[in-house]
Scaffold this motif. Sequence first.
Motif, PDB file in Angstrom:
ATOM      1  N   GLY A   1       0.810  -1.207   0.000  1.00 23.97           N
ATOM      2  CA  GLY A   1       0.000   0.000   0.000  1.00 23.97           C
ATOM      3  C   GLY A   1       0.846   1.261   0.000  1.00 23.97           C
ATOM      4  O   GLY A   1       2.080   1.218   0.147  1.00 23.97           O
ATOM      5  N   ALA A   2       0.177   2.372  -0.166  1.00 22.94           N
ATOM      6  CA  ALA A   2       0.873   3.652  -0.086  1.00 22.94           C
ATOM      7  C   ALA A   2       1.501   3.797   1.298  1.00 22.94           C
ATOM      8  O   ALA A   2       0.973   3.308   2.303  1.00 22.94           O
ATOM      9  CB  ALA A   2      -0.100   4.794  -0.364  1.00 22.94           C
ATOM     10  N   LEU A   3       2.634   4.479   1.356  1.00 25.34           N
ATOM     11  CA  LEU A   3       3.364   4.582   2.618  1.00 25.34           C
ATOM     12  C   LEU A   3       2.576   5.333   3.681  1.00 25.34           C
ATOM     13  O   LEU A   3       2.815   5.146   4.880  1.00 25.34           O
ATOM     14  CB  LEU A   3       4.718   5.256   2.380  1.00 25.34           C
ATOM     15  N   ASP A   4       1.635   6.203   3.276  1.00 24.09           N
ATOM     16  CA  ASP A   4       0.816   6.925   4.250  1.00 24.09           C
ATOM     17  C   ASP A   4      -0.642   6.474   4.201  1.00 24.09           C
ATOM     18  O   ASP A   4      -1.550   7.213   4.567  1.00 24.09           O
ATOM     19  CB  ASP A   4       0.896   8.433   4.001  1.00 24.09           C
ATOM     20  N   ALA A   5      -0.871   5.230   3.739  1.00 23.96           N
ATOM     21  CA  ALA A   5      -2.238   4.733   3.609  1.00 23.96           C
ATOM     22  C   ALA A   5      -2.877   4.517   4.978  1.00 23.96           C
ATOM     23  O   ALA A   5      -2.202   4.175   5.952  1.00 23.96           O
ATOM     24  CB  ALA A   5      -2.251   3.427   2.820  1.00 23.96           C
ATOM     25  N   GLN A   6      -4.198   4.688   5.037  1.00 20.22           N
ATOM     26  CA  GLN A   6      -4.938   4.490   6.273  1.00 20.22           C
ATOM     27  C   GLN A   6      -5.340   3.030   6.465  1.00 20.22           C
ATOM     28  O   GLN A   6      -5.337   2.538   7.587  1.00 20.22           O
ATOM     29  CB  GLN A   6      -6.203   5.360   6.265  1.00 20.22           C
ATOM     30  N   PHE A   7      -5.721   2.355   5.385  1.00 24.37           N
ATOM     31  CA  PHE A   7      -6.314   1.031   5.508  1.00 24.37           C
ATOM     32  C   PHE A   7      -5.521  -0.082   4.827  1.00 24.37           C
ATOM     33  O   PHE A   7      -5.658  -1.236   5.196  1.00 24.37           O
ATOM     34  CB  PHE A   7      -7.742   1.052   4.949  1.00 24.37           C
ATOM     35  N   GLN A   8      -4.749   0.229   3.813  1.00 23.04           N
ATOM     36  CA  GLN A   8      -3.964  -0.803   3.124  1.00 23.04           C
ATOM     37  C   GLN A   8      -2.521  -0.740   3.615  1.00 23.04           C
ATOM     38  O   GLN A   8      -1.796   0.197   3.301  1.00 23.04           O
ATOM     39  CB  GLN A   8      -4.008  -0.601   1.606  1.00 23.04           C
ATOM     40  N   PRO A   9      -2.055  -1.718   4.388  1.00 22.58           N
ATOM     41  CA  PRO A   9      -0.707  -1.653   4.943  1.00 22.58           C
ATOM     42  C   PRO A   9       0.356  -1.874   3.875  1.00 22.58           C
ATOM     43  O   PRO A   9       0.069  -2.347   2.772  1.00 22.58           O
ATOM     44  CB  PRO A   9      -0.693  -2.790   5.971  1.00 22.58           C
ATOM     45  N   ASN A  10       1.569  -1.529   4.235  1.00 16.93           N
ATOM     46  CA  ASN A  10       2.713  -1.791   3.364  1.00 16.93           C
ATOM     47  C   ASN A  10       3.675  -2.689   4.127  1.00 16.93           C
ATOM     48  O   ASN A  10       4.435  -2.224   4.986  1.00 16.93           O
ATOM     49  CB  ASN A  10       3.401  -0.485   2.950  1.00 16.93           C
ATOM     50  N   HIS A  11       3.633  -3.982   3.815  1.00 16.37           N
ATOM     51  CA  HIS A  11       4.450  -4.943   4.560  1.00 16.37           C
ATOM     52  C   HIS A  11       5.923  -4.851   4.199  1.00 16.37           C
ATOM     53  O   HIS A  11       6.777  -5.190   5.017  1.00 16.37           O
ATOM     54  CB  HIS A  11       3.911  -6.361   4.313  1.00 16.37           C
TER      55      HIS A  11
END
Length: 356
Positions: free
Chosen positions: A322-332
């Motif tokens: 996810g986007a680095l500043d996303a609210q709901f989609q994490p960035n693993h």
Amino acid sequence: MSLSARLTEWREKIRHRWMYRRGDGSAAPAAGGGAAAGAGGASFFAWVNEPGIGRLVKRIGLAILLIILLYYPIGMMIVHKVDDDLDFAPPALGAESGSHAVAYAAALIDREVNRNGWTANDPFFMPGVALDNMPNFQQGMMSALARFGFELTDQLGRARGSSEADPDLQRAAGLLQYPGNVWIWNPSVSLAPRASSESQYRDARTRLLAYNARLAAGNAVFDVRADNLLATLERFASDLGSSSALIDRHLAEKAGSFFDGEADDIFYFTKGKLYGYHMVLRGLGTDFDRVIAERNLQKPWAEMMESFHRAATLDPWVVTNGALDAQFQPNHLAAQGFYLLRARTQLREIANILLK
């Protein structure tokens, strides 16, 4: 109507349908809309049950099709195993029974190749060919063991840089560099059979065990010096630096992508590398316990091992980028990269202490 009464009624309907069948083997038509609803199924069964040799051929063909449809998904579930067990340990070694780090490396090769099964080179007829997380994890781990093999040959397994390299370690280091996706036959390269990845890694394990046996007998060198540990840790840190650069480039190019087929490949390859280094460093911590105690490195070493522990055990159900500043989609990948860089920084800190 009670549940038992409903079940009895359904059972009688099914029994009645199978008792009263046409001579050609198809079910008798039902009244009203039921006839239209069951026409497709009845015609299919009539086609399968046509008399003659064709009936046997059709049934065999359907059985083969069913087996093929179930073979890969069921086989994948059976084969798949990302073995990040941090409680794993080689057979117990005594104080004078060789290197613990070498024993860990040999045991990991044995586990992944002989027990879990090497999947990175599975041919098309093996269910493992459809996997990607497990093969990437295994290859990442093997890359860490290959780097350790070089350090054994160049630093730890010789008295000084000008002394002769140990033949078993030299051979093992070369074998561990062998690509992990080589099967015994690839017609696009050669019609002749080739050495598979498993055969090369098994040979590397044999060489490591031979070296450890000679070391235990006093016929080999494992030079426990602070400068050797320093050089080894710096090489590990440099290798992790290349992994962080790979993660950074992928984040810059594809962070925020809803569908990212590469993110899980990078994640599990890096996870395997971090796990491999964690296990090797655990062995080195025992091999160099005297040096660690003399330099008061117990606390920094424990903190470094904890960072490797956290990085190696990240296990999301689905790897998302996810986007680095996303609210709901994490960035693993970003989370993994944080712990990777923390572990790398702590490796550098210990190396700096050893340098003084």
